[in-house]
Each structure stands twice: as structure tokens, then as C-alpha cells.
Design an enzyme around this catalytic site. Structure first.
Site, PDB file in Angstrom:
ATOM      1  N   ARG A  80       0.832  -1.199   0.000  1.00 34.20           N
ATOM      2  CA  ARG A  80       0.000   0.000   0.000  1.00 34.20           C
ATOM      3  C   ARG A  80       0.874   1.260   0.000  1.00 34.20           C
ATOM      4  O   ARG A  80       1.999   1.245   0.473  1.00 34.20           O
ATOM      5  CB  ARG A  80      -0.915   0.017   1.231  1.00 34.20           C
ATOM      6  CG  ARG A  80      -1.982  -1.055   1.218  1.00 34.20           C
ATOM      7  CD  ARG A  80      -2.881  -0.936   2.431  1.00 34.20           C
ATOM      8  NE  ARG A  80      -2.124  -1.105   3.686  1.00 34.20           N
ATOM      9  CZ  ARG A  80      -1.738  -0.127   4.471  1.00 34.20           C
ATOM     10  NH1 ARG A  80      -2.008   1.143   4.164  1.00 34.20           N
ATOM     11  NH2 ARG A  80      -1.056  -0.371   5.585  1.00 34.20           N
ATOM     12  N   LYS A 221      -8.394  -2.742   0.842  1.00 34.94           N
ATOM     13  CA  LYS A 221      -8.317  -1.826   1.971  1.00 34.94           C
ATOM     14  C   LYS A 221      -9.092  -0.523   1.742  1.00 34.94           C
ATOM     15  O   LYS A 221      -9.524   0.106   2.716  1.00 34.94           O
ATOM     16  CB  LYS A 221      -6.860  -1.521   2.302  1.00 34.94           C
ATOM     17  CG  LYS A 221      -6.107  -2.720   2.875  1.00 34.94           C
ATOM     18  CD  LYS A 221      -6.804  -3.307   4.106  1.00 34.94           C
ATOM     19  CE  LYS A 221      -5.969  -4.403   4.755  1.00 34.94           C
ATOM     20  NZ  LYS A 221      -6.672  -5.032   5.902  1.00 34.94           N
ATOM     21  N   HIS A 240     -10.417  -4.363  12.352  1.00 38.08           N
ATOM     22  CA  HIS A 240      -9.331  -4.997  11.601  1.00 38.08           C
ATOM     23  C   HIS A 240      -8.850  -6.172  12.445  1.00 38.08           C
ATOM     24  O   HIS A 240      -7.895  -6.058  13.213  1.00 38.08           O
ATOM     25  CB  HIS A 240      -8.215  -3.981  11.357  1.00 38.08           C
ATOM     26  CG  HIS A 240      -7.123  -4.498  10.481  1.00 38.08           C
ATOM     27  ND1 HIS A 240      -5.809  -4.129  10.622  1.00 38.08           N
ATOM     28  CD2 HIS A 240      -7.143  -5.369   9.446  1.00 38.08           C
ATOM     29  CE1 HIS A 240      -5.072  -4.729   9.709  1.00 38.08           C
ATOM     30  NE2 HIS A 240      -5.858  -5.495   8.984  1.00 38.08           N
ATOM     31  N   SER A 258       0.282  -6.351  10.858  1.00 42.38           N
ATOM     32  CA  SER A 258       0.958  -7.288   9.969  1.00 42.38           C
ATOM     33  C   SER A 258       2.159  -7.918  10.662  1.00 42.38           C
ATOM     34  O   SER A 258       2.962  -7.232  11.299  1.00 42.38           O
ATOM     35  CB  SER A 258       1.405  -6.552   8.705  1.00 42.38           C
ATOM     36  OG  SER A 258       2.066  -7.416   7.817  1.00 42.38           O
ATOM     37  N   LYS A 262      -1.938 -12.847  13.161  1.00 40.89           N
ATOM     38  CA  LYS A 262      -3.405 -12.775  13.155  1.00 40.89           C
ATOM     39  C   LYS A 262      -4.031 -13.878  12.291  1.00 40.89           C
ATOM     40  O   LYS A 262      -4.927 -14.601  12.733  1.00 40.89           O
ATOM     41  CB  LYS A 262      -3.813 -11.379  12.668  1.00 40.89           C
ATOM     42  CG  LYS A 262      -5.293 -11.128  12.519  1.00 40.89           C
ATOM     43  CD  LYS A 262      -5.587  -9.639  12.471  1.00 40.89           C
ATOM     44  CE  LYS A 262      -4.785  -8.905  11.417  1.00 40.89           C
ATOM     45  NZ  LYS A 262      -5.246  -9.168  10.037  1.00 40.89           N
ATOM     46  N   THR A 263      -3.550 -13.998  11.059  1.00 42.70           N
ATOM     47  CA  THR A 263      -4.094 -15.011  10.158  1.00 42.70           C
ATOM     48  C   THR A 263      -3.698 -16.408  10.606  1.00 42.70           C
ATOM     49  O   THR A 263      -4.516 -17.338  10.633  1.00 42.70           O
ATOM     50  CB  THR A 263      -3.602 -14.764   8.719  1.00 42.70           C
ATOM     51  OG1 THR A 263      -4.063 -13.478   8.278  1.00 42.70           O
ATOM     52  CG2 THR A 263      -4.120 -15.826   7.774  1.00 42.70           C
ATOM     53  N   ASP A 277      -9.507 -11.108   8.575  1.00 46.59           N
ATOM     54  CA  ASP A 277      -9.003  -9.735   8.522  1.00 46.59           C
ATOM     55  C   ASP A 277     -10.004  -8.623   8.850  1.00 46.59           C
ATOM     56  O   ASP A 277      -9.641  -7.667   9.507  1.00 46.59           O
ATOM     57  CB  ASP A 277      -8.428  -9.468   7.129  1.00 46.59           C
ATOM     58  CG  ASP A 277      -7.507  -8.268   7.097  1.00 46.59           C
ATOM     59  OD1 ASP A 277      -6.612  -8.176   7.956  1.00 46.59           O
ATOM     60  OD2 ASP A 277      -7.679  -7.414   6.220  1.00 46.59           O
ATOM     61  N   ARG A 341       2.060 -12.113  -1.069  1.00 50.13           N
ATOM     62  CA  ARG A 341       0.668 -12.321  -0.668  1.00 50.13           C
ATOM     63  C   ARG A 341       0.005 -13.461  -1.436  1.00 50.13           C
ATOM     64  O   ARG A 341       0.367 -13.771  -2.567  1.00 50.13           O
ATOM     65  CB  ARG A 341      -0.137 -11.049  -0.919  1.00 50.13           C
ATOM     66  CG  ARG A 341       0.234  -9.877  -0.013  1.00 50.13           C
ATOM     67  CD  ARG A 341      -0.411 -10.003   1.349  1.00 50.13           C
ATOM     68  NE  ARG A 341      -0.071  -8.901   2.235  1.00 50.13           N
ATOM     69  CZ  ARG A 341      -0.690  -8.678   3.389  1.00 50.13           C
ATOM     70  NH1 ARG A 341      -1.671  -9.462   3.777  1.00 50.13           N
ATOM     71  NH2 ARG A 341      -0.322  -7.665   4.154  1.00 50.13           N
TER      72      ARG A 341
END
Length: 541
Positions: A80, A221, A240, A258, A262-263, A277, A341
Site C-alpha cells: 500500500r 483496503k 481490523h 501485519s 493474526k491469520t 481480517d 501475498r
């Protein structure tokens, strides 16, 4: 004008039908979009992902690897670009926006860029159009139209958002629209942008323009930013975070920036994944905004993350992943970027919540990869501390993750998602506080970072230990433990946790140099206090 045989039936010559591609806001946009679809080339509407991948290969957009995934390279931008993201400064929303956090664009500049994008689209040889939903709960669902010039990005959209079951499920007019044209470059002098790339959000027009960048995360996003605005207006907390649910219908949330896990931690083989997410928390419970996952895959392994590893197959879009001579992905390589990704639908995860919805969560995890090695692996927060750590959104960056970083650095992102917050952090934090109190939710701070010293001296806590800690919380075993306060952060830490060495639970016990621990911990605490003072008192709320 050509139509795909596998598209939804679309009468291209009917002006009223053409309007269905557009937003329900703004005559300027609606009229101009009519002209786009009259004058452009082929319009391929809601194609199956398999057809879109065929299109992408035919267009030389990417390469099909041996594991079945389509691998694409996004060129100049591999992540981003916050400095190129704008919110249009419109009268109706001006007082709602956290302008210290969001770049402002005047409406006249937005119209100038929009008109040039429309002219560009009219000359397009082919356009890929997706029409579907954001929000798994029908009570809070929004219909979105996405227009792409790249087939792989339209496949990405199909994977990340919620697909309609049939054409009859769709409304005539979408609630908002995204136009993504990576090959259109802005003129900074003429258009008032920072560079050739731009992400522009107009809340009045319900329109998002993206140009100059092929990184698909900008689509995801920017839609999340739109939802963060719309949900707050409806007293729904946009978050988030990841979410999963157990066999007893117990919902858990995982907040984290990040690299915090989390994932990985939410994709639990013993629980059902709601989403990895983006979620909303209404009075009815939790619901996923999306229909897919967008996972980081640097150093991905089948041992640590088997569910994600197995989800990368035909239909998955890889971004910026190097492959070897056998056309197999090399996940250990960061030659192009650390931010490699993989995007895939939730259906690729064996254990997922069928409807993307869960009840009100009783357990909430805040994840922080503390490279200073001073936060406990697990601590229980009071409601007041939960609000503070939510406002902090703390993790740390380590050397090598970004150019110029030579030692660990504390980084903060309010509400664990500051780049996607249109409004002020305290508004989201107050709603979180209310939700926690109403549902007797318990919040735990989890350090997935370093123990035994800071980066370079200590080591990162083993993933197996973090998984065991999470398991002990979710099965209720940790509530049986005695808790004590740590000596610096005033956090409650357990004295014992099943299958975890006792000495790991209190960070000071893992440091050889106790004075170094106290100095490092107090320095981080000072950074916490300074950041909270800025968020609570230094900006308009």
C-alpha cells in the site's frame, strides 16, 4: 459489443441496465458511466474465477505455477502507498474525518481525475466487472460494483468479496463502486496528486478510484475504509481483526498488525474460521466483511501453517512470489518484497464458518510482536487497559523489514488499523468499550514476539507455545490459574499455563541482565504513555 457466454445475462443496449453497474449516488458519475459502457470494448461481467484466470494468462498478466496458483508481479508498488490515498473533502463528511490521519483532496480535483478516468475507460479494449457484496450479515450488507482492467484483479475481487448466489439476489443499483485502472497514471501537477498513483475515496459519491498501482491490496483496503465509515454510522464496530468460532459457538477475535500472527493463529484446525481480517460487531454478534483471505506468505511452511499452505492452489492469486526452475513458489524469498501475498476464498479453508457469522465474542486477543522482548507472552487486561491497548495498536518492526531500520522500532496503529480509519480513534474505542462491557468480554494481550532479550539477543517465542496459550484461554483452563501483576506495565500475568514452561510467563525471568530488562521495559512504557497522550489529548476527537 461482446458478451461472455458465462456472464450473467446483460442487455448492453439498455441504458437502464447500464446504470446498474454504477453507484446510487451522484448524477455526474451515473451519466458518465453510461458513456463508458457504450463506447468501450468487451464487458465481461461476473465471470467465474476459472475464466478470469484463463483471461489473465491469455493477457500475459501472470504465470500459472505447478501448484495451480496464478503468480503475478505488481511492478513498482508491492504494498500500500498511504501518501497516495485520499478522502475527498466534502461538506457532508468534513467534520467526521480524522484529517490528521487522512490526506484531503478537493472535490474539483476529484472530478478532474474522475473525468479523465472515464475517458480512459471509454477507450478500454476490455473491462472486467464484478457485482457482489461486502458484509456477511444481510442486515448490514452493502452491494459493491468493482470495475477492473486486469482479469487477475477481478479474480482477486471475486475471491475476497462475497459473490451473489444468483443474479436475482442483486439490486439494480450498488451501494458503492470501485474503479481500478492500474495503467492510468495521474499527472500530479494537473490532478493535484502526490504521484502518478492514487486511491481516492468519495463518501458522498460512494465511489473509489484507484490508478497507477497494480497492488491488489489497495482494492481490499479502500473498501474496508468505506466500510469503517458506513458501519460506525450504524453503531456497528468495524474491526481490523480475524475471528473464529468453536464447536460450542464461542466466538473469539484476533486483533493484530501485519506480522503478529493474526491469520496464522485464527486459522486453527480445532476451530472454524469466520474470517482472517475484517469484521463488524453489531448488537447481534460478529460478521465477516469478506468472503476470502489475503494472507502474507513470506516463509510460509506446511508445518506451521498447513491450512494456508493447502489453500494455495488453482484459483489462488499469488503476488510477487518468486518461483524456481520447476515453477514452484519459493516462499522463503523476499527478492521482490517481504510483503508477498496469497488471496483465496474461504472455501479453501477446511474448517470455516458456513455463513461468516458468529455470536458476541467472550474472548478477544490483542497480538503484538514485541521485538524488545519485555511484554509477557500472555496477560489479562482490564477494560480500561483494553481501551488503551486498542488505541495504541502496538507492535514493533525489526531490522531488515524496511529500508533504514537497523534496530527494533516501536510502531503504533490506532485500533490496529489506523490507515483505514476515516474517523477519530476514540469513536471506535468508545464503541469497543461499550461492546466489551455489554458482553462481559475478556481481553488478553499476547506477545508473539521476542523473549529472553530484545531482537539480536533473545529469540522469538515458538509458535507452538503461542498456540498452546491461545488454546488454554479458549478452553477455559487459564481462568483456573493465579494471576500476578508484572513490575513495569501493571499487567496481570498467569503464574502457570498448561504446557508452557513457568519461566516463560514472566519476561524478566528470561533475561540474564535484569537492569537491561528494566531500562528497556521502561523505555517502551514511556513510548506507550506518549502515544496515548497524543491520541487522547493531542488531536480533535
Amino acid at each position: 459489443m461482446k458478451k461472455s457466454k458465462k456472464c450473467f445475462n446483460l442487455n448492453i443496449d439498455d441504458k437502464e441496465t447500464l446504470n446498474t453497474f454504477g453507484s446510487s449516488r451522484g448524477e455526474l458519475f451515473m451519466i458518465d458511466l453510461d458513456d463508458v459502457f457504450k463506447n468501450s470494448g468487451s464487458i465481461l461481467y461476473n465471470l467465474p474465477v476459472s475464466d478470469l484466470i484463463e483471461e489473465a494468462i491469455r493477457n500475459n498478466e501472470g504465470k500459472l505455477l505447478e501448484n495451480g496458483a496464478l503468480d503475478v508481479f505488481t511492478g513498482k508498488y508491492t504494498g500500500r502507498i498511504p501518501k497516495d490515498k485520499y478522502i475527498v473533502n466534502e461538506e457532508s463528511i468534513h467534520n467526521d474525518i480524522w484529517w490528521e490521519n487522512n490526506n484531503s483532496m478537493e472535490k474539483e480535483n476529484f472530478i478532474r481525475v474522475l473525468n479523465r478516468v472515464i475517458d480512459y475507460l471509454k477507450k478500454s479494449r476490455k473491462l472486467y466487472v464484478f457485482k457482489g457484496f461486502v458484509g456477511a450479515d444481510p442486515r448490514y450488507r452493502y452491494q459493491v460494483t468493482v470495475i477492473n482492467e486486469y482479469a487477475y484483479q477481478n479474480a482477486f475481487v471475486h475471491q475476497l468479496f462475497i459473490n451473489p448466489k444468483n443474479e436475482e439476489e442483486l439490486k439494480k443499483e450498488s451501494d458503492f463502486t470501485v474503479i481500478c485502472v492500474p495503467n492510468f497514471l495521474a499527472d500530479p501537477i494537473y490532478d493535484g496528486t502526490n504521484s502518478e498513483a492514487f486511491i481516492i475515496i468519495s463518501f458522498e459519491e460512494k465511489l473509489i478510484l484507484i490508478g497507477g498501482t497494480r497492488y491488489s491490496g489497495e482494492i481490499k483496503k479502500s473498501v474496508f475504509t468505506m466500510m469503517n465509515y458506513l458501519m460506525l454510522k450504524r453503531n456497528v464496530l468495524p474491526m481490523h481483526c480475524a475471528a473464529n468460532i468453536g464447536s460450542n459457538n464461542d466466538t473469539a477475535l484476533f486483533f493484530g498488525l501485519s506480522g503478529t500472527g493474526k491469520t496464522t493463529l485464527s486459522t486453527d484446525p480445532e476451530r472454524f474460521l469466520i474470517g482472517d481480517d475484517e469484521h463488524g460487531w453489531s448488537s447481534h454478534g460478529i460478521f465477516n466483511f469478506e468472503g476470502g483471505c489475503y494472507a502474507k506468505c513470506i516463509n510460509l511452511s506446511p508445518y506451521n501453517e498447513p491450512e494456508i499452505w493447502n489453500a494455495i492452489r488453482f484459483g489462488t492469486i499469488l503476488e510477487n512470489v518468486i518461483y524456481d526452475v520447476n515453477n514452484m513458489p519459493v516462499y522463503t524469498s523476499s527478492k521482490i518484497t517481504e510483503n508477498t501475498r496469497a488471496s483465496y476464498p474461504l472455501e479453501y479453508i477446511p474448517r470455516k464458518a458456513s455463513n461468516g457469522i458468529g455470536g458476541n465474542p467472550k474472548i478477544i486477543f490483542f497480538l503484538a510482536a514485541d521485538a524488545f522482548g519485555v511484554l509477557p507472552p500472555i496477560s489479562k487486561l482490564t477494560n480500561e487497559q483494553a481501551v488503551d491497548y486498542f488505541l495504541l495498536g502496538y507492535t514493533s518492526k525489526i531490522p531488515g523489514t524496511e529500508k533504514g531500520i537497523c534496530e527494533p522500532q516501536a510502531t503504533f496503529s490506532s485500533c490496529f488499523g489506523a490507515p483505514f480509519l476515516p474517523s477519530y480513534p476514540m469513536r471506535y474505542a468508545e464503541l469497543l468499550k461499550k461492546k466489551i462491557a455489554e458482553n462481559d468480554s475478556v481481553v488478553y494481550l499476547i506477545n508473539t514476539g521476542w523473549i529472553g532479550g530484545h531482537y539480536g539477543i533473545g529469540k522469538r517465542i515458538d509458535l507452538k507455545y503461542t498456540r498452546e496459550i491461545i488454546k488454554n484461554v479458549l478452553n477455559g483452563e487459564l481462568e483456573k490459574a493465579k494471576f500476578k501483576k508484572d513490575t513495569v506495565f501493571d499487567l496481570m500475568i498467569p503464574e502457570k499455563c498448561n504446557n508452557i514452561p513457568d519461566e516463560l510467563l514472566d519476561p524478566i525471568k528470561t533475561w540474564e541482565d535484569k537492569n537491561d530488562y528494566f531500562q528497556t521495559a521502561n523505555n517502551l512504557l514511556s513510548a506507550f504513555k506518549a502515544r496515548l497522550d497524543y491520541i487522547k489529548n493531542g488531536i480533535h476527537q
